[in-house]
Design a protein around this motif. Structure first.
Motif, PDB file in Angstrom:
ATOM      1  N   SER A 169       0.992  -1.188   0.047  1.00 14.22           N
ATOM      2  CA  SER A 169       0.077   0.001   0.024  1.00 14.22           C
ATOM      3  C   SER A 169       0.926   1.244   0.017  1.00 14.22           C
ATOM      4  CB  SER A 169      -0.974   0.201   1.264  1.00 14.22           C
ATOM      5  OG  SER A 169      -1.780  -1.121   1.316  1.00 14.22           O
ATOM      6  N   ALA A 185      -4.581   2.923   3.345  1.00 10.72           N
ATOM      7  CA  ALA A 185      -4.039   2.971   4.720  1.00 10.72           C
ATOM      8  C   ALA A 185      -3.010   1.975   4.511  1.00 10.72           C
ATOM      9  CB  ALA A 185      -5.267   2.525   5.354  1.00 10.72           C
ATOM     10  N   THR A 189      -4.086  -3.795   5.153  1.00  6.52           N
ATOM     11  CA  THR A 189      -5.290  -3.541   4.106  1.00  6.52           C
ATOM     12  C   THR A 189      -6.100  -4.852   4.370  1.00  6.52           C
ATOM     13  OG1 THR A 189      -3.645  -2.739   2.608  1.00  6.52           O
ATOM     14  CG2 THR A 189      -5.472  -3.572   1.640  1.00  6.52           C
ATOM     15  N   ASP A 197      -4.466  -3.113  -5.044  1.00  3.53           N
ATOM     16  CA  ASP A 197      -3.879  -3.367  -3.851  1.00  3.53           C
ATOM     17  C   ASP A 197      -4.339  -4.271  -3.403  1.00  3.53           C
ATOM     18  OD1 ASP A 197      -1.945  -2.990  -1.802  1.00  3.53           O
ATOM     19  OD2 ASP A 197      -3.182  -1.599  -0.649  1.00  3.53           O
TER      20      ASP A 197
HETATM   21 MG   LIG Z   1      -1.495  -2.982   2.473  1.00  5.77          MG
END
Ligand SMILES: [Mg+2]
Ligand SMILES: Nc1nc2c(ncn2[C@@H]2O[C@H](COP(=O)(O)OP(=O)(O)OP(=O)(O)O)[C@@H](O)[C@H]2O)c(=O)[nH]1
Ligand SMILES: [Zn+2]
Length: 368
Positions: A222, A235, A249, A265
């Protein structure tokens, strides 16, 4: 490109269908091409095409040429996956539902979890899989090999990305080790902390392409995605918390990059339970596969046979013994996963047939 790089809160729920005047340019940026258009043709009169960017329980976010929309998914036969192309139809109460999922060109799949025979789709219709491998702790080569096989299996091109390269003094050595375990696969070192190497990824992130980040939790997926987005959209793990075993995540999400290309992601993968097919394994171990035809016996098991080209390469020092061990391990795993899936499928089918037979016996006929 008209889509904002970030997801907008409070999506309007109803795009205005424009029929033949759809702005296909926007869809093209998301990967829509002539083949999808042909597959969509039968639905074109009543439906609009869209791409799934996020799936929640019972609902999904879909980008269409006009608007992002939120659709209910409890009516779809098959669970939607991020990256799916769908045909959306309007309902009477002016909402949208998924009429059909266009055939997937490939997908990253996880092996069935307890009680299911079907693999779970992590992400669909990918062009490139970026396998995030942090420089620290020391990369687990077996996990990298497994993810390379998984990526090939999905129909996408794998790229190994050494993340957090700023944390080691000699990233080149780690890159060389990784390259030896991923023959024919590009290996790129990056640092989201210094932005080092990010331009080397630009070549993979092009308009209309879909790139998926894969890797264990904490690998820096991320953080890398945000660096490529140029925004703190996703985040990431708080640097102060040790965050052991915690997944930052929690859902998969497709974002459109400002410079072009779609990036997905994903939450950290543990590695176990990943779906492995023969094709992916053959390509991930192309160095061994190339030797096999040179073995003296066509049914050589590369164990003790005379004239074995694989053992010969190990003796000559051109093939690390560890590679053969990894290959064996992953092959056993693939066979096991396939067998387990077959067994579940058979069990489900025989249960279904038992139910039908009982129904026939009870009513004397098969219900429509
Ligand atoms: Mg992540
Ligand atoms: N030094 C350094 N730290 C980094 C870099 N990239 C990420 N990190 C740190 O690594 C930690 C994990 O990063 P995340 O991006 O949340 O990892 P993730 O792969 O998304 O993890 P999950 O969402 O749990 O799968 C965070 O504390 C980041 O600040 C980097 O390039 N250099
Ligand atoms: Zn052999």
């Amino acid at each position: 490109m008209t889509w904002p790089a970030t997801r907008m809160p409070g999506f309007p729920t109803h795009p205005s269908p424009k029929g033949s005047t759809l702005t296909h340019d926007t869809l093209a940026s998301l990967g829509w091409d002539a083949l999808y258009r042909t597959e969509f043709e039968p639905y074109a009169d009543v439906a609009v095409p869209g791409r799934v960017v996020r799936v929640d329980r019972g609902a999904a976010d879909v980008l269409t040429a006009d608007n992002p929309v939120r659709v209910a998914t409890d009516t779809t036969d098959e669970p939607l996956a991020v990256g799916d192309w769908v045909a959306l139809v309007a309902t009477d109460d002016r909402r949208w539902t998924v009429d059909t999922v266009l055939p997937r060109r490939g997908a990253i799949r996880r092996a069935a979890v307890t009680g299911e025979s079907q693999a779970q789709v992590v992400a669909a219709n990918l062009d490139v899989v970026l396998i995030a491998v942090p420089a620290i702790p020391e990369p687990r080569i077996g996990m990298v090999e497994r993810m390379v096989a998984l990526a090939w299996d999905s129909g996408a091109t794998p790229v190994v990305v050494l993340t957090k390269a700023d944390l080691v003094s000699d990233p080149e050595t780690v890159v060389a080790d990784l390259a030896a375990s991923a023959p024919g696969v590009d290996v790129v070192a990056v640092s989201a902390a210094t932005d080092g190497g990010l331009d080397a990824l630009a070549g993979y992130l092009q308009d209309g392409r879909t790139v998926c980040l894969l890797g264990r939790s904490g690998a820096g997926k991320s953080t890398l995605a945000n660096a490529l987005l140029g925004a703190e959209h996703l985040a990431t793990r708080d640097i102060r918390s040790d965050g052991k075993g915690r997944h930052t995540t929690t859902h998969r999400e497709l974002v459109v990059l400002p410079g072009g290309g779609c990036l997905i992601d994903t939450p950290g993968l543990k590695g176990v339970g990943l779906w492995l097919g023969d094709d992916g394994l053959d390509r991930a171990f192309a160095d061994i596969e190339e030797l096999v035809p040179h073995c003296r016996f066509s049914d050589c098991r590369h164990e003790t046979e005379p004239g074995c080209a694989v053992l010969g390469a190990i003796d000559a020092g051109t093939l690390p013994e560890r590679r053969l061990a990894s290959w064996r391990k992953l092959q056993r795993e693939a066979v096991w996963i396939a067998a387990r899936t077959d067994a579940r499928l058979r069990a489900e089918q025989s249960k279904k047939w038992r139910a039908i037979h009982q129904e026939v016996r009870r009513s004397g006929r098969i219900r429509p």
